[in-house]
Enzyme design. Structure first.
Site, PDB file in Angstrom:
ATOM      1  CG  HIS A  46      43.863  44.109  37.024  1.00 60.47           C
ATOM      2  ND1 HIS A  46      42.971  43.253  36.514  1.00 60.47           N
ATOM      3  CD2 HIS A  46      43.563  45.411  36.590  1.00 60.47           C
ATOM      4  CE1 HIS A  46      42.249  43.973  35.738  1.00 60.47           C
ATOM      5  NE2 HIS A  46      42.592  45.181  35.566  1.00 60.47           N
ATOM      6  CD  GLU A  48      44.172  39.634  40.079  1.00 59.01           C
ATOM      7  OE1 GLU A  48      42.924  39.013  40.138  1.00 59.01           O
ATOM      8  OE2 GLU A  48      44.217  40.977  40.032  1.00 59.01           O
ATOM      9  CB  CYS A  76      40.510  39.831  34.608  1.00 56.67           C
ATOM     10  SG  CYS A  76      41.809  40.513  34.549  1.00 56.67           S
ATOM     11  CB  CYS A  79      44.798  38.807  36.650  1.00 55.76           C
ATOM     12  SG  CYS A  79      45.156  40.581  36.598  1.00 55.76           S
TER      13      CYS A  79
END
Length: 148
Positions: A46, A48, A76, A79
């Protein structure tokens, strides 16, 4: 947030879900990335997470005290947990994440007093632009490939 939007747009050009993240300490960008799950074949890639990894390398350690993360979509659970574990001070995000938001939409992980670290949060920054990137991306996916 504009830098995060640029990262998200680059991710979209690579066929990735257009989410971008930037980590800043002081006035210096120490990490920046867009989603790369498809291209790396990595469920943890991801934006992040990738930006946090860059930032940790830049500062020479996992503690990102004093850092601010700008991300185009509400993080999410994975993260949000990484932000807590990295001791990021502040989170600024664009649009809400109704399917997996772990900051304010579905969960409130980064402000949970039961955890050892909490972040200062500001949501809704350039939310319309951030949301439009995602809506346009998924709209194109639903249309399927063009007919030639």
């Amino acid at each position: 947030m504009r830098l995060a939007l640029c990262e998200a747009a680059q991710a979209a050009m690579c066929g990735e879900v257009p989410v971008g993240a930037v980590v800043i300490i002081g006035s210096q960008v120490v990490g920046a990335a867009g989603n790369r799950r498809e291209s790396l074949g990595d469920p943890t890639a991801h934006a992040e997470i990738l930006a946090l990894r860059q930032a940790a390398r830049a500062v020479g350690g996992w503690r990102l005290c004093g850092a601010t993360m700008y991300v185009t979509q509400e993080p999410c659970p994975m993260c949000a947990g990484a932000l807590i574990n990295a001791r990021v001070e502040r989170l600024v995000y664009g649009c809400a994440n109704p399917k997996a938001g772990a900051v304010r939409t579905l969960y409130a992980l980064v402000e949970d007093r039961r955890l050892n670290h909490r972040l200062v949060v500001r949501g809704g920054v350039l939310a319309e632009e951030c949301g439009a990137l995602l809506s346009n991306f998924f709209g194109r996916l639903r249309q399927g490939p063009p007919d030639f």
